[in-house]
Design an enzyme around this catalytic site. Structure first.
Site, PDB file in Angstrom:
ATOM      1  N   ASN A  54      13.536  -6.450  -4.654  1.00 14.13           N
ATOM      2  CA  ASN A  54      13.261  -7.863  -4.401  1.00 14.13           C
ATOM      3  C   ASN A  54      13.986  -8.553  -3.599  1.00 14.13           C
ATOM      4  OD1 ASN A  54      15.679  -7.918  -6.174  1.00 14.13           O
ATOM      5  ND2 ASN A  54      14.933  -9.492  -7.527  1.00 14.13           N
ATOM      6  N   LYS A  59      21.451   3.934  -2.438  1.00 11.79           N
ATOM      7  CA  LYS A  59      20.043   4.494  -2.630  1.00 11.79           C
ATOM      8  C   LYS A  59      19.429   3.067  -2.967  1.00 11.79           C
ATOM      9  CE  LYS A  59      17.491   4.852  -6.123  1.00 11.79           C
ATOM     10  NZ  LYS A  59      16.144   4.604  -5.316  1.00 11.79           N
ATOM     11  N   GLY A  84      19.439  -4.117 -10.821  1.00 20.48           N
ATOM     12  CA  GLY A  84      18.059  -3.633 -11.149  1.00 20.48           C
ATOM     13  C   GLY A  84      17.710  -4.313 -12.662  1.00 20.48           C
ATOM     14  N   SER A  85      16.720  -3.364 -13.128  1.00 18.74           N
ATOM     15  CA  SER A  85      16.691  -3.988 -14.603  1.00 18.74           C
ATOM     16  C   SER A  85      17.732  -3.731 -15.726  1.00 18.74           C
ATOM     17  CB  SER A  85      15.121  -3.355 -15.160  1.00 18.74           C
ATOM     18  OG  SER A  85      15.576  -1.869 -15.120  1.00 18.74           O
ATOM     19  N   GLY A  94      19.957  -0.701 -16.026  1.00 14.14           N
ATOM     20  CA  GLY A  94      21.667  -0.871 -15.880  1.00 14.14           C
ATOM     21  C   GLY A  94      22.496  -0.426 -17.271  1.00 14.14           C
ATOM     22  N   GLU A 154      24.336  -5.510 -12.350  1.00 14.18           N
ATOM     23  CA  GLU A 154      23.853  -7.051 -12.408  1.00 14.18           C
ATOM     24  C   GLU A 154      22.324  -6.754 -12.622  1.00 14.18           C
ATOM     25  OE1 GLU A 154      25.287  -9.821 -12.465  1.00 14.18           O
ATOM     26  OE2 GLU A 154      27.085  -8.972 -12.039  1.00 14.18           O
ATOM     27  N   CYS A 180      15.856 -12.514  -9.684  1.00  8.61           N
ATOM     28  CA  CYS A 180      16.507 -12.340 -10.908  1.00  8.61           C
ATOM     29  C   CYS A 180      16.945 -13.776 -11.519  1.00  8.61           C
ATOM     30  CB  CYS A 180      17.483 -11.423 -10.779  1.00  8.61           C
ATOM     31  SG  CYS A 180      18.751 -11.924  -9.618  1.00  8.61           S
ATOM     32  N   GLN A 199       4.232  -3.477 -10.253  1.00  8.34           N
ATOM     33  CA  GLN A 199       4.615  -4.970 -10.611  1.00  8.34           C
ATOM     34  C   GLN A 199       3.140  -5.739 -10.945  1.00  8.34           C
ATOM     35  OE1 GLN A 199       7.523  -6.195 -11.332  1.00  8.34           O
ATOM     36  NE2 GLN A 199       7.400  -7.857 -10.346  1.00  8.34           N
ATOM     37  N   GLU A 201      11.442 -10.764 -19.770  1.00 14.20           N
ATOM     38  CA  GLU A 201      11.397 -10.887 -18.456  1.00 14.20           C
ATOM     39  C   GLU A 201      10.127 -10.650 -17.927  1.00 14.20           C
ATOM     40  OE1 GLU A 201      13.569  -8.600 -15.640  1.00 14.20           O
ATOM     41  OE2 GLU A 201      14.461 -10.274 -14.642  1.00 14.20           O
ATOM     42  N   GLU A 242      29.582 -10.666  -8.470  1.00 11.88           N
ATOM     43  CA  GLU A 242      29.462 -10.193  -6.757  1.00 11.88           C
ATOM     44  C   GLU A 242      29.599 -11.387  -6.039  1.00 11.88           C
ATOM     45  OE1 GLU A 242      26.641  -6.714  -6.356  1.00 11.88           O
ATOM     46  OE2 GLU A 242      25.355  -7.556  -7.527  1.00 11.88           O
TER      47      GLU A 242
HETATM   48  P1  NAD Z   1      14.978  -1.100 -11.459  1.00  9.33           P
HETATM   49  O1  NAD Z   1      16.020  -0.968 -12.556  1.00  9.33           O
HETATM   50  O2  NAD Z   1      13.678  -0.328 -11.894  1.00  9.33           O
HETATM   51  O3  NAD Z   1      15.461  -0.292 -10.221  1.00  9.33           O
HETATM   52  C1  NAD Z   1      16.705  -0.582  -9.541  1.00  9.33           C
HETATM   53  C2  NAD Z   1      17.184   0.423  -8.857  1.00  9.33           C
HETATM   54  O4  NAD Z   1      17.802   1.513  -9.748  1.00  9.33           O
HETATM   55  C3  NAD Z   1      16.063   0.871  -8.035  1.00  9.33           C
HETATM   56  O5  NAD Z   1      16.724   1.588  -6.892  1.00  9.33           O
HETATM   57  C4  NAD Z   1      15.751   2.266  -8.578  1.00  9.33           C
HETATM   58  O6  NAD Z   1      15.027   3.449  -7.970  1.00  9.33           O
HETATM   59  C5  NAD Z   1      17.020   2.796  -9.639  1.00  9.33           C
HETATM   60  N1  NAD Z   1      16.828   3.389 -10.486  1.00  9.33           N
HETATM   61  C6  NAD Z   1      15.849   3.486 -11.587  1.00  9.33           C
HETATM   62  N2  NAD Z   1      16.023   4.584 -12.361  1.00  9.33           N
HETATM   63  C7  NAD Z   1      17.434   4.777 -12.432  1.00  9.33           C
HETATM   64  C8  NAD Z   1      18.098   5.653 -13.197  1.00  9.33           C
HETATM   65  N3  NAD Z   1      17.816   6.293 -14.351  1.00  9.33           N
HETATM   66  N4  NAD Z   1      19.207   6.041 -12.698  1.00  9.33           N
HETATM   67  C9  NAD Z   1      19.906   5.263 -11.413  1.00  9.33           C
HETATM   68  N5  NAD Z   1      19.009   4.440 -10.897  1.00  9.33           N
HETATM   69  C10 NAD Z   1      17.854   4.370 -11.085  1.00  9.33           C
HETATM   70  O7  NAD Z   1      14.575  -2.483 -11.243  1.00  9.33           O
HETATM   71  P2  NAD Z   1      13.711  -3.097 -10.020  1.00  9.33           P
HETATM   72  O8  NAD Z   1      12.393  -3.216 -10.686  1.00  9.33           O
HETATM   73  O9  NAD Z   1      13.698  -2.368  -8.933  1.00  9.33           O
HETATM   74  O10 NAD Z   1      14.190  -4.650 -10.176  1.00  9.33           O
HETATM   75  C11 NAD Z   1      13.877  -5.558 -10.767  1.00  9.33           C
HETATM   76  C12 NAD Z   1      14.791  -5.860 -11.651  1.00  9.33           C
HETATM   77  O11 NAD Z   1      16.163  -6.223 -10.827  1.00  9.33           O
HETATM   78  C13 NAD Z   1      14.413  -7.034 -12.654  1.00  9.33           C
HETATM   79  O12 NAD Z   1      14.950  -7.093 -13.976  1.00  9.33           O
HETATM   80  C14 NAD Z   1      15.546  -8.152 -12.067  1.00  9.33           C
HETATM   81  O13 NAD Z   1      15.640  -9.114 -12.954  1.00  9.33           O
HETATM   82  C15 NAD Z   1      16.789  -7.451 -11.607  1.00  9.33           C
HETATM   83  N6  NAD Z   1      17.466  -8.086 -10.482  1.00  9.33           N
HETATM   84  C16 NAD Z   1      18.582  -8.463 -10.881  1.00  9.33           C
HETATM   85  C17 NAD Z   1      19.474  -9.160 -10.049  1.00  9.33           C
HETATM   86  C18 NAD Z   1      21.010  -9.655 -10.357  1.00  9.33           C
HETATM   87  O14 NAD Z   1      21.688  -9.969  -9.448  1.00  9.33           O
HETATM   88  N7  NAD Z   1      21.219 -10.066 -11.484  1.00  9.33           N
HETATM   89  C19 NAD Z   1      19.129  -9.175  -8.692  1.00  9.33           C
HETATM   90  C20 NAD Z   1      17.772  -8.764  -8.204  1.00  9.33           C
HETATM   91  C21 NAD Z   1      17.051  -8.312  -9.419  1.00  9.33           C
END
Ligand code: NAD
Length: 479
Positions: free
Chosen positions: A149, A172, A225-226, A230, A247, A281, A328, A379, A458
């Site tokens: 995002n 990655k 990420g999600s 996380g 995060e 996020c 999405q 979310e 961060e």
């Molecule tokens: P996601 O968790 O699906 O993916 C994030 C990253 O993790 C990607 O690079 C993905 O390939 C990798 N990933 C997926 N499964 C994994 C695993 N099992 N082991 C290691 N890596 C893995 O999230 P997304 O859909 O890309 O992003 C959207 C989410 O990110 C939303 O929940 C949003 O709130 C959150 N987000 C948080 C912040 C913050 O700073 N708090 C900022 C931006 C987005």
């Protein structure tokens, strides 16, 4: 364009499966092809990063800073082109994407300057003739896992502080930001970053991301990420005693008190909710309004949202673009259908284009659901916000905090004492008054409470704490 890995200073195209990237604004347009890596690339990247570490860590901070300044200049020069590629790859409107690239340039310059700032303190010793002081040392090889995002700013807000501290990096990116990631890595290469200092491995999270955390032995992992992913990463890192930072998600509230300037508040709430198609996020997804002004606020919102247009990311007339991907689109459409079935429509925007051309979702505000409803608690990560009436300030704060997340929260008011109360009471890592929930500046700490974060931060100086270890040194200079 075709994706490729950058490992040890060499560009290599993995032989794995090909994924065609469709432009989410115009599905008939092919943006490029992503070639997925296998875990052998992760091991190669680890080796390259380890090899590069001692030279990079041994350079002075000033010399590392010079490299970051060169990268900033190269990114600034390529800004328009990088922004356009990202808009085409993941659908963020071009104006916002340009702003994001500028943020990347600023982050690089901010951390470049850290190369010549102090890195410790002198602590008086209780013994004579002892100089006791702290210094910061790099951790080693850092794995950086990023979402789609913010395809430019988030990677840079991890990579730049990691590099200035003397670490080497394996990055990655998310699958559907891979082409943008390749272009960003090319810019690092053009600016003569030494080989192996940054390594890019393109691939699936469940394979490449997991291998970074479970198969190799990085010295730290920084993930955005999600919350579900996380937490898995945090558990794996904790089990192996790897330093980590996660995060994650948010369910951010904008609270509007009865004394707020409603006319000025509406555009800020709208921007928080619908810019980037609600895929920040820190996006506003709950709008909590004191009951006395709820109807008049809803009326203003109705007019403003009705003028809110979703259209192609490169169309300057679009307030928001499509959502980023088919996954999405399916998820957000399910929540939109739930909203149509179970809630009352307050306001809805329009589409500038035919809905079949891309992953378009009309921006929407709904009401009439209870505090526990999925639309209020989960979310959505799309252009859908819920309006909740509150019976006074205390109730508004209770509603604001009634979530498992704690990323950002905003209050709109002219009452200074309530503003301060809110800054005290809101359970969120980033709390703002008369500002939208999104948009925290790059020089300030960024992160959440509760399930939004590993409680690390961060950006700003906080990032330097994560990417380095404190060493306490003492030298007795007369025996
Ligand atoms: P996601 O968790 O699906 O993916 C994030 C990253 O993790 C990607 O690079 C993905 O390939 C990798 N990933 C997926 N499964 C994994 C695993 N099992 N082991 C290691 N890596 C893995 O999230 P997304 O859909 O890309 O992003 C959207 C989410 O990110 C939303 O929940 C949003 O709130 C959150 N987000 C948080 C912040 C913050 O700073 N708090 C900022 C931006 C987005």
């Amino acid at each position: 364009m075709q994706s490729k890995n950058w490992i040890g200073g060499e560009w290599v195209t993995p032989a794995g499966r090909e994924v065609v990237v469709q432009n989410p604004s115009q599905l008939s347009e092919e943006v490029g092809v992503v070639r997925l890596s296998d875990t052998s690339h992760v091991r190669q990247a680890e080796q390259a990063a380890r090899q590069a570490f001692s030279h990079w860590a041994g350079m002075t901070g000033a010399a590392r800073g010079e490299v970051l300044y060169r990268i900033a200049a190269a990114l600034e020069k390529a800004a328009g082109e990088v922004a356009e590629l990202a808009s085409r790859e993941m659908g963020k409107p071009i104006g916002e994407m340009r702003g994001e690239v500028t943020r990347g340039v600023n982050l690089l310059r901010y951390y470049a300057a850290e190369g010549v700032r102090s890195v410790g303190s002198v602590i008086p010793s209780a013994e004579p003739d002892v100089l006791q002081y702290t210094r910061r040392v790099p951790l080693g090889v850092v794995a950086v896992i990023t979402p789609w995002n913010f395809p430019v700013a988030i990677p840079i807000w991890k990579i730049a502080p990691a590099l200035i501290c003397g670490n080497t990096v394996i990055w990655k990116p998310a699958e559907n930001a891979s082409l943008t990631a390749v272009r960003v890595a090319e810019i690092f290469a053009e600016a003569q970053l030494p080989p192996g200092v940054l390594n890019l491995v393109i691939g699936k999270g469940s394979e490449i991301g997991q291998a970074l955390v479970e198969e190799i032995q990085p010295d730290a992992v920084s993930f955005t990420g999600s919350t579900a992913t996380g937490r898995q990463i945090a558990a794996a890192c904790a089990a192996r005693n790897i330093k980590y930072q996660t995060e994650m998600g948010g369910k951010n509230a904008a609270v509007v008190l009865r004394d707020a300037d409603l006319e000025k508040t509406v555009p800020l709430v709208l921007s928080g909710a619908f810019r980037s198609a609600g895929q920040k996020c820190t996006a506003t997804s709950r709008i909590i309004v004191e009951r006395e002004v709820c109807e008049s606020f809803a009326e203003l919102l109705r007019k403003a949202v009705a003028a809110c247009k979703a259209g192609p990311a490169l169309d300057p007339g679009a307030y928001l673009g499509p959502v980023a991907s088919h996954a999405q689109y399916s998820k957000v459409s399910e929540y939109a259908a739930m909203a149509e079935r179970e809630a009352d429509l307050v306001a809805q925007g329009v589409l500038l284009t035919s809905p079949d051309e891309g992953y378009y979702v009309k921006p929407m505000v709904v009401s009439g659901v209870t505090e526990d409803h999925a639309l209020v608690q989960e979310e959505v990560f799309g252009p859908l916000a819920v309006l909740l009436p509150a019976d006074g300030f205390d109730h508004a704060v209770t509603l604001c905090n009634r979530t498992v997340y704690g990323l950002s929260a905003s209050l709109f008011t002219r009452d200074l004492s309530r503003a301060h109360r809110f800054l005290d009471l809101a359970q969120a890592g980033m709390v703002r008054v008369n500002q939208e929930t999104a948009g925290v500046e790059y020089q300030a700490p960024f992160g959440g409470m509760k399930l939004s974060s590993s409680h690390t931060r961060e950006q700003g100086q906080a990032a330097l704490d994560f990417y380095s270890a404190v060493k306490t040194c003492a030298i007795k200079h007369t025996l």
